[in-house]
Scaffold this motif. Structure first.
Motif, PDB file in Angstrom:
ATOM      1  N   ASN A   1      -3.512   1.138   0.808  1.00  0.00           N
ATOM      2  CA  ASN A   1      -2.122   1.081   0.394  1.00  0.00           C
ATOM      3  C   ASN A   1      -0.569  -0.024  -0.019  1.00  0.00           C
ATOM      4  O   ASN A   1      -0.454  -0.027  -0.896  1.00  0.00           O
ATOM      5  CB  ASN A   1      -1.726   1.371   2.059  1.00  0.00           C
ATOM      6  N   GLN A   2      -1.303  -1.040  -0.044  1.00  0.00           N
ATOM      7  CA  GLN A   2      -0.400  -1.921  -0.549  1.00  0.00           C
ATOM      8  C   GLN A   2      -0.557  -2.388  -2.263  1.00  0.00           C
ATOM      9  O   GLN A   2       0.744  -2.132  -2.746  1.00  0.00           O
ATOM     10  CB  GLN A   2      -1.215  -3.273  -0.139  1.00  0.00           C
ATOM     11  N   ARG A   3      -1.398  -1.676  -2.837  1.00  0.00           N
ATOM     12  CA  ARG A   3      -1.393  -1.693  -4.145  1.00  0.00           C
ATOM     13  C   ARG A   3      -0.771  -0.221  -4.655  1.00  0.00           C
ATOM     14  O   ARG A   3      -0.747  -0.302  -5.163  1.00  0.00           O
ATOM     15  CB  ARG A   3      -2.628  -0.898  -4.919  1.00  0.00           C
ATOM     16  N   ILE A   4      -1.144   1.081  -2.993  1.00  0.00           N
ATOM     17  CA  ILE A   4      -0.024   2.090  -3.650  1.00  0.00           C
ATOM     18  C   ILE A   4       1.426   2.466  -3.697  1.00  0.00           C
ATOM     19  O   ILE A   4       2.835   2.406  -4.554  1.00  0.00           O
ATOM     20  CB  ILE A   4      -0.580   3.567  -2.556  1.00  0.00           C
ATOM     21  N   ALA A   5       2.112   0.871  -2.605  1.00  0.00           N
ATOM     22  CA  ALA A   5       3.477   1.008  -2.379  1.00  0.00           C
ATOM     23  C   ALA A   5       4.063   0.276  -3.269  1.00  0.00           C
ATOM     24  O   ALA A   5       4.961   0.132  -4.006  1.00  0.00           O
ATOM     25  CB  ALA A   5       3.534   0.030  -0.702  1.00  0.00           C
TER      26      ALA A   5
END
Length: 200
Positions: free
Chosen positions: A60-64
């Motif tokens: 999720n952090q990578r996507i964000a």
């Protein structure tokens, strides 16, 4: 003092030690299976859940972190789609567009011998709208007509081109030209969807 306990104390040392070791062993085994093993399993389960949550958080952090890039890419693709759709006439515009093709032929000095719309061919989200044309005029006039068609704001393809039957007229040679002009119409819902809806 309890007689059985006194009897136990009078026994030889190795017997007393063996009994004590057995009692301690039972306590340890009971503690392990009754309490400690359950705690170990729960801890292992929590660790697995933590690994999954950590992995999900990292994803999720990578996507964000890439969200602005994804948004920009989405907007770019949306703009390309809108531009492509603007070149596909809707159903209301088709007669006007087809008339414009016929008028272009006449404007370039061509005689329109046949102007016959053919059945639409559905291809997913768009439909091909063909028109069979038969024209007569000079080679130069035909070339000017094709050029004018290519400059239309909507997509119109010319194919199935046949030229023949040259005829010498006043100071020029004319040809009979058979071709197909095909434009494309955007379909809001693909044919498969509309068929299903019709069945219901």
């Amino acid at each position: 003092m309890d007689p059985s306990f006194e009897s136990f104390l009078r026994r030889p040392l190795y017997q007393r030690a063996s009994v004590l070791i057995a009692i301690i062993g039972l306590v340890i085994v009971g503690f392990y299976f009754g309490l400690y093993q359950g705690q170990l399993e729960e801890m292992a389960s929590l660790e697995r859940r933590l690994d999954v949550a950590t992995s999900k958080l990292a994803e999720n952090q990578r996507i964000a972190a890439n969200l602005p890039m994804f948004r920009a890419e989405y907007e770019r693709l949306q703009a390309q789609l809108n531009e492509a759709l603007s070149e596909l006439p809707d159903k209301k515009e088709l007669p006007k567009l087809l008339r414009a093709v016929g008028e272009l032929a006449r404007e370039q000095g061509l005689e329109v011998l046949k102007f016959k719309p053919a059945p639409e061919v559905t291809k997913g989200f768009y439909a091909e709208v063909p028109v069979d044309l038969q024209l007569r005029g000079s080679y130069h006039d035909v070339a000017l007509f094709f050029d004018a068609v290519s400059n239309l704001p909507r997509i119109v393809n010319i194919d199935k081109l046949k030229m023949g039957q040259p005829k010498v007229e006043v100071n020029r040679t004319t040809l009979k030209v058979d071709c197909r002009a095909t434009t494309f119409r955007f379909i809001d819902t693909p044919q498969a969807t509309s068929k299903k809806t019709g069945k219901k």
